[in-house]
Design a protein around this motif. Structure first.
Motif, PDB file in Angstrom:
ATOM      1  N   LEU A 220       0.828  -1.212   0.000  1.00 17.01           N
ATOM      2  CA  LEU A 220       0.000   0.000   0.000  1.00 17.01           C
ATOM      3  C   LEU A 220       0.861   1.260   0.000  1.00 17.01           C
ATOM      4  CD1 LEU A 220      -2.889  -0.976   2.467  1.00 17.01           C
ATOM      5  CD2 LEU A 220      -2.925  -0.931  -0.028  1.00 17.01           C
ATOM      6  N   MET A 221       1.936   1.260   0.772  1.00 18.85           N
ATOM      7  CA  MET A 221       2.767   2.473   0.780  1.00 18.85           C
ATOM      8  C   MET A 221       3.544   2.600  -0.522  1.00 18.85           C
ATOM      9  SD  MET A 221       5.683   1.443   3.573  1.00 18.85           S
ATOM     10  CE  MET A 221       7.040   0.305   3.172  1.00 18.85           C
ATOM     11  N   GLY A 222       3.900   1.473  -1.129  1.00 19.20           N
ATOM     12  CA  GLY A 222       4.625   1.533  -2.391  1.00 19.20           C
ATOM     13  C   GLY A 222       3.774   2.026  -3.542  1.00 19.20           C
ATOM     14  N   ILE A 223       2.555   1.535  -3.636  1.00 20.22           N
ATOM     15  CA  ILE A 223       1.705   1.886  -4.785  1.00 20.22           C
ATOM     16  C   ILE A 223       1.187   3.320  -4.676  1.00 20.22           C
ATOM     17  CG2 ILE A 223      -0.529   1.144  -3.873  1.00 20.22           C
ATOM     18  CD1 ILE A 223       0.839   0.441  -7.416  1.00 20.22           C
ATOM     19  N   THR A 224       1.113   3.875  -3.463  1.00 24.31           N
ATOM     20  CA  THR A 224       0.539   5.218  -3.289  1.00 24.31           C
ATOM     21  C   THR A 224       1.582   6.322  -3.099  1.00 24.31           C
ATOM     22  OG1 THR A 224       0.348   4.906  -0.882  1.00 24.31           O
ATOM     23  CG2 THR A 224      -1.552   4.270  -2.226  1.00 24.31           C
ATOM     24  N   HIS A 225       2.862   5.984  -2.998  1.00 30.09           N
ATOM     25  CA  HIS A 225       3.841   6.979  -2.534  1.00 30.09           C
ATOM     26  C   HIS A 225       3.955   8.201  -3.447  1.00 30.09           C
ATOM     27  CE1 HIS A 225       6.522   5.158  -5.535  1.00 30.09           C
ATOM     28  NE2 HIS A 225       7.346   6.169  -5.349  1.00 30.09           N
ATOM     29  N   ASP A 226       3.691   8.031  -4.751  1.00 29.53           N
ATOM     30  CA  ASP A 226       3.813   9.153  -5.694  1.00 29.53           C
ATOM     31  C   ASP A 226       2.463   9.631  -6.216  1.00 29.53           C
ATOM     32  OD1 ASP A 226       6.500   9.658  -5.628  1.00 29.53           O
ATOM     33  OD2 ASP A 226       6.999   8.638  -7.502  1.00 29.53           O
ATOM     34  N   VAL A 227       1.390   9.366  -5.480  1.00 34.13           N
ATOM     35  CA  VAL A 227       0.054   9.674  -6.001  1.00 34.13           C
ATOM     36  C   VAL A 227      -0.133  11.159  -6.284  1.00 34.13           C
ATOM     37  CG1 VAL A 227      -1.064   9.979  -3.741  1.00 34.13           C
ATOM     38  CG2 VAL A 227      -2.398   9.141  -5.686  1.00 34.13           C
ATOM     39  N   CYS A 228       0.618  12.023  -5.591  1.00 35.78           N
ATOM     40  CA  CYS A 228       0.500  13.464  -5.813  1.00 35.78           C
ATOM     41  C   CYS A 228       1.744  14.061  -6.476  1.00 35.78           C
ATOM     42  CB  CYS A 228       0.225  14.186  -4.488  1.00 35.78           C
ATOM     43  SG  CYS A 228      -1.410  13.805  -3.798  1.00 35.78           S
ATOM     44  N   LYS A 229       2.574  13.202  -7.028  1.00 38.97           N
ATOM     45  CA  LYS A 229       3.816  13.648  -7.667  1.00 38.97           C
ATOM     46  C   LYS A 229       3.545  14.593  -8.828  1.00 38.97           C
ATOM     47  CE  LYS A 229       8.306  13.156  -8.811  1.00 38.97           C
ATOM     48  NZ  LYS A 229       9.452  13.483  -7.965  1.00 38.97           N
ATOM     49  N   GLN A 230       2.490  14.338  -9.594  1.00 35.71           N
ATOM     50  CA  GLN A 230       2.212  15.139 -10.780  1.00 35.71           C
ATOM     51  C   GLN A 230       1.069  16.135 -10.574  1.00 35.71           C
ATOM     52  OE1 GLN A 230       1.980  11.581 -13.383  1.00 35.71           O
ATOM     53  NE2 GLN A 230       3.721  12.425 -14.486  1.00 35.71           N
ATOM     54  N   LEU A 231       0.826  16.454  -9.326  1.00 33.65           N
ATOM     55  CA  LEU A 231      -0.167  17.489  -9.021  1.00 33.65           C
ATOM     56  C   LEU A 231       0.347  18.828  -9.552  1.00 33.65           C
ATOM     57  CD1 LEU A 231      -2.873  17.612  -7.358  1.00 33.65           C
ATOM     58  CD2 LEU A 231      -1.493  18.465  -5.457  1.00 33.65           C
TER      59      LEU A 231
END
Length: 375
Positions: A220-231
């Motif tokens: 869960l932490m791996g798949i979500t860690h960049d969820v806001c990277k391209q905000l």
């Protein structure tokens, strides 16, 4: 008792389903509404969540309503969940009750394709819930019930849209079990960034397994860690200013870790502090817990980045602390080198600007002299 059966995949259940059940009790004078999740729906693709997960979410959603029940009959019946078989089984098991069936307008339009649809209409009444402004043509024998339907679908929920139409208890369950998470994350980033997130999640799981840690947390932490990277920058700045003003002075390249932790907590309802802290600190790194170390290592050593990190990964498989130390040193060396390069580029740009400005000034002076000469 008069029982209304509301069947479907419920993948996941949302407020629109609950609204239909409430209206059935009110308009049709129903004693109870039984939610009947399908085991294998004939006219739909395979469900994204397991039967157990979908049934658990239904139980959580209907818990506040005494007129709503969960019926898992179709799980007991082997094979495809044909309504005709379910109806006949209900009649056999519960002869003391009378039944009717509730469907939406999308199901009504496919009703003639249902197995033994003519026989079904003879066995029990079918009520079709449609929006007040709609006047779609229904197959003969189906009864229309007008109401203000909510504009939401389970497919939208699975994409991470209109999550506010999901009861909080269900959202908490989705977040805790990571349901539909890859689809939601994928909608919020480029394909390249998503492939990186998948690769990081896989390495997180490998490291967690090597050190007897929780692989679910690692994933869960791996798949979500960049969820806001391209905000977009403007949105990121607004989020930081509103929620984390004390960290606003830090480099914007770091913000996505802070925002991401806040985002998955509030939007995806992932509340596990191990995950939130690891995502929050994954850019700069924090050597406090094994999960902090795992995400920092996996993000920096991700095999999809295109360079050979096998040596560092092997070391991390043996010791997270040693792996973290090496990766942190490499990061600091890179940032120091990058800082020197930026300084050189900055000096170069300053000199270039000075030269250009000098040439402009000389040209201006030349023009001025010519004007004086002409005059």
């Amino acid at each position: 008792m008069r029982i209304a059966v509301l069947g479907g995949a419920f993948d996941p259940i949302h407020n629109g389903h609950l609204q239909i059940a409430k209206q059935a009790v009110k308009q049709l004078r129903i004693d109870e509404v039984w939610f009947m999740p399908s085991a294998a729906t004939p006219l739909k693709q395979e469900q994204a969540a397991s039967f157990q997960d979908r049934a658990a979410m239904i139980s959580l959603a209907i818990a506040p309503y005494r007129h709503m029940k969960l019926c898992t009959l179709e799980q007991e019946l082997e094979g495809v969940s044909y309504t005709i078989r379910t109806v006949k089984t209900l009649f056999q098991r519960y002869p003391q009750h009378s039944f009717c069936w509730l469907i939406g307008d999308d199901q009504a339009l496919q009703f003639d394709r249902w197995k033994s649809s003519d026989e079904l209409k003879q066995l029990l009444p079918f009520y079709v819930f449609t929006r007040d402004e709609q006047d779609i043509s229904l197959p003969d024998g189906l009864h229309r019930v007008h109401m203000q339907l909510l504009a939401v679908s389970s497919s939208e929920i699975r994409q991470g849209q209109k999550l506010y139409q999901v009861p909080d208890r269900v959202r908490d369950y989705m977040g805790a079990h990571g349901l539909y998470l890859e689809r939601m994350v994928r909608q919020r980033m480029s394909e390249k960034r998503f492939l990186h997130s998948q690769s990081v999640a896989a390495l997180c799981v490998q490291l967690a397994r090597a050190h007897q840690l929780d692989c679910r947390v690692a994933y869960l932490m791996g798949i979500t860690h960049d969820v806001c990277k391209q905000l977009p920058y403007a949105q990121a700045e607004a989020w930081m200013r509103s929620h984390m003003p004390n960290s606003l002075q830090e480099a914007p390249a770091i913000w996505h870790g802070y925002i991401g932790a806040d985002y998955i907590n509030k939007v995806f309802h992932i509340h596990d502090r191990r995950i939130l802290q690891a995502v929050y600190h994954h850019v700069k790194g924090r050597n406090r817990t094994d999960y902090d170390r795992i995400l920092f290592i996996a993000d920096k050593l991700d095999p999809s980045r295109g360079y050979d990190s096998s040596r560092e990964i092997a070391i991390s498989m043996r010791s997270l602390k040693e792996g973290y130390r090496i990766v942190k040193e490499q990061q600091e060396a890179y940032l120091k080198k990058e800082g020197s390069c930026k300084k050189i580029r900055s000096l170069y740009m300053e000199e270039l600007v000075r030269i250009v400005q000098k040439a402009v000034d000389e040209k201006k002076e030349s023009v001025r002299c010519c004007m004086i000469f002409v005059n």
